[in-house]
Design a protein around this motif. Structure first.
Motif, PDB file in Angstrom:
ATOM      1  N   VAL A 187      17.246  -5.731  20.644  1.00 13.60           N
ATOM      2  CA  VAL A 187      16.625  -4.438  20.943  1.00 13.60           C
ATOM      3  C   VAL A 187      17.494  -3.655  21.921  1.00 13.60           C
ATOM      4  O   VAL A 187      17.763  -2.462  21.732  1.00 13.60           O
ATOM      5  N   ARG A 188      17.966  -4.333  22.976  1.00 12.46           N
ATOM      6  CA  ARG A 188      18.813  -3.669  23.965  1.00 12.46           C
ATOM      7  C   ARG A 188      20.156  -3.260  23.356  1.00 12.46           C
ATOM      8  O   ARG A 188      20.720  -2.223  23.709  1.00 12.46           O
ATOM      9  N   ASP A 189      20.657  -4.079  22.426  1.00 14.31           N
ATOM     10  CA  ASP A 189      21.929  -3.752  21.771  1.00 14.31           C
ATOM     11  C   ASP A 189      21.782  -2.516  20.886  1.00 14.31           C
ATOM     12  O   ASP A 189      22.693  -1.680  20.823  1.00 14.31           O
ATOM     13  N   VAL A 190      20.643  -2.394  20.206  1.00 18.23           N
ATOM     14  CA  VAL A 190      20.376  -1.199  19.389  1.00 18.23           C
ATOM     15  C   VAL A 190      20.439   0.050  20.269  1.00 18.23           C
ATOM     16  O   VAL A 190      21.067   1.056  19.913  1.00 18.23           O
ATOM     17  N   LEU A 191      19.805  -0.026  21.431  1.00 15.32           N
ATOM     18  CA  LEU A 191      19.779   1.120  22.338  1.00 15.32           C
ATOM     19  C   LEU A 191      21.175   1.391  22.908  1.00 15.32           C
ATOM     20  O   LEU A 191      21.595   2.553  23.017  1.00 15.32           O
ATOM     21  N   ARG A 192      21.900   0.339  23.248  1.00 15.68           N
ATOM     22  CA  ARG A 192      23.244   0.516  23.796  1.00 15.68           C
ATOM     23  C   ARG A 192      24.160   1.212  22.789  1.00 15.68           C
ATOM     24  O   ARG A 192      24.879   2.154  23.124  1.00 15.68           O
ATOM     25  N   ARG A 193      24.114   0.775  21.544  1.00 13.67           N
ATOM     26  CA  ARG A 193      24.977   1.374  20.519  1.00 13.67           C
ATOM     27  C   ARG A 193      24.551   2.819  20.224  1.00 13.67           C
ATOM     28  O   ARG A 193      25.386   3.693  20.004  1.00 13.67           O
ATOM     29  N   GLY A 194      23.239   3.050  20.238  1.00 10.61           N
ATOM     30  CA  GLY A 194      22.759   4.420  20.045  1.00 10.61           C
ATOM     31  C   GLY A 194      23.182   5.323  21.189  1.00 10.61           C
ATOM     32  O   GLY A 194      23.579   6.481  20.971  1.00 10.61           O
ATOM     33  N   ASN A 195      23.114   4.798  22.428  1.00 11.71           N
ATOM     34  CA  ASN A 195      23.548   5.572  23.591  1.00 11.71           C
ATOM     35  C   ASN A 195      25.028   5.932  23.490  1.00 11.71           C
ATOM     36  O   ASN A 195      25.432   7.051  23.837  1.00 11.71           O
ATOM     37  N   GLU A 196      25.835   4.988  23.022  1.00 19.16           N
ATOM     38  CA  GLU A 196      27.274   5.241  22.911  1.00 19.16           C
ATOM     39  C   GLU A 196      27.553   6.369  21.911  1.00 19.16           C
ATOM     40  O   GLU A 196      28.352   7.265  22.179  1.00 19.16           O
ATOM     41  N   ARG A 197      26.892   6.311  20.777  1.00 19.93           N
ATOM     42  CA  ARG A 197      27.123   7.356  19.767  1.00 19.93           C
ATOM     43  C   ARG A 197      26.633   8.711  20.263  1.00 19.93           C
ATOM     44  O   ARG A 197      27.315   9.730  20.137  1.00 19.93           O
ATOM     45  N   ALA A 198      25.422   8.727  20.828  1.00 20.41           N
ATOM     46  CA  ALA A 198      24.861   9.988  21.306  1.00 20.41           C
ATOM     47  C   ALA A 198      25.691  10.553  22.455  1.00 20.41           C
ATOM     48  O   ALA A 198      25.877  11.774  22.571  1.00 20.41           O
TER      49      ALA A 198
END
Length: 360
Positions: free
Chosen positions: A330-341
């Protein structure tokens, strides 16, 4: 346009917004790849059935069509009507779990947290220079939110809430924003800010699109006490509720004294909301559901609703339980989304600074 006396934007015309929304739906169905959508929620607790039928289903549908979908976890905005953001990290993870379980795919949609994007939040300063205090004070949605605020006084964050939302939408240059009609005034502020920025700084061409509203026909589901379903009122059935919890909550739901079940939202709102919930879960017409229950009364109605909800949400709940066992994912999903955004936000901020003559 004077900095000190900006032109007041006209109130959004609902009929115009509806026509444009209908056009958008057709265009999206024809060529979804040309659109980018921004949508999201404040992490103040687990999402409930009202969220699912009101927004989540529509987000998944847009994503599956091929629309570039950005989903914001608006953590800073939790502070708009609260003095302290309690249990925020837990609420953020629970919100992401609800998204994933409902079908938001992080490979096709970008899930990110507001606070993780410094470049997005830098947009707030130039955007605030484009609206007047009087305009913010007149915003009807802000007035309503202030009236229902949990704070003893109105914070600057609450007052500038529509401008924060403009930054959320414009940082990724979203052209479409799914909203209910009550949110049209907020979106009009975003459109106004985009237009004024382009007028003032767009000598080499517009920097921002003026996003359109994709009006949702969200069904009105009441809470178990007969009032608006809300996380804060404790009257909601969450997506993560067990079958037994769902049965208990529905058993205690408010109905009325008339035995024969009918679907009449105006005259019988509590009964009709339960009928509608069963119909949504079964993908059927609520009038038909009500007629089948007939003289079965509230007990039969609640039995039908409980079975419909538990059957419809069993796969989602199973996925959620499986996902919840791996919080690292779950945290990895958010981390990768944060990087793209973040990459998108930094590109936009660079364009803004160049347009404003601040690229030094």
């Amino acid at each position: 346009m004077s900095t000190h006396d900006p032109v007041t934007p006209p109130a959004p015309d609902l009929s115009v917004a509806r026509r444009r929304s209908a056009e958008l739906k057709g265009l999206i169905a024809t060529d979804p790849g040309q659109f980018r959508v921004l949508t999201g929620d404040r992490p103040t607790g687990r999402l409930h059935l009202g969220h699912y039928f009101g927004t989540l289903q529509g987000r998944v549908r847009l994503q599956d069509l091929g629309v570039d979908t950005f989903v914001i976890v608006a953590d800073y905005q939790v502070l708009t009507d609260r003095d302290v953001a309690e249990h925020l990290a837990e609420h953020v993870e629970e919100l992401v779990l609800d998204y994933l379980a409902a079908g938001i795919d992080p490979e096709r949609s970008t899930i990110f947290a507001h606070s993780a994007l410094p470049a997005l939040n830098q947009l707030l300063l130039p955007f605030l220079s484009l609206v007047s205090v009087a305009e913010l004070r007149r915003n009807p949605t802000v007035k309503d939110e202030i009236a229902h605020s949990r704070q003893a006084s109105v914070s600057g964050l609450m007052f500038t809430y529509p401008v924060h939302q403009a930054a959320d939408i414009l940082f990724c240059k979203a052209g479409v924003v799914p909203v209910g009609q009550d949110q049209l005034p907020h979106l009009e502020v975003t459109r106004t800010i985009a237009r004024r920025f382009n007028e003032r700084y767009g000598a080499n061409g517009p920097v921002f699109p003026e996003p359109d509203a994709l009006l949702s026909a969200a069904p009105l589901l009441l809470g178990t006490d007969g009032t608006k379903m809300s996380k804060s009122r404790g009257n909601a059935i969450t997506l993560s509720a067990t079958a037994d919890e769902t049965a208990r909550l529905i058993k205690g739901a408010k109905t009325d004294a008339v035995r024969r079940i009918s679907y009449d939202p105006a005259a019988r709102p509590e009964v009709s909301s339960l009928v509608l919930l069963a119909a949504l879960c079964q993908d059927r017409d609520p009038q038909t559901v009500a007629e089948e229950i007939g003289d079965g009364g509230a007990a039969q109605l609640k039995k039908v609703v409980t079975e419909a909800v538990n059957e419809h949400f069993a796969p989602l709940r199973a996925r959620r339980t499986e996902l919840a066992a791996d919080r690292g994912h779950v945290r990895d999903v958010l981390r990768r989304g944060n990087e793209r955004a973040n990459a998108v936000a930094e590109t936009t901020l660079a364009e803004v600074r160049a347009a404003m003559g601040m690229a030094y």
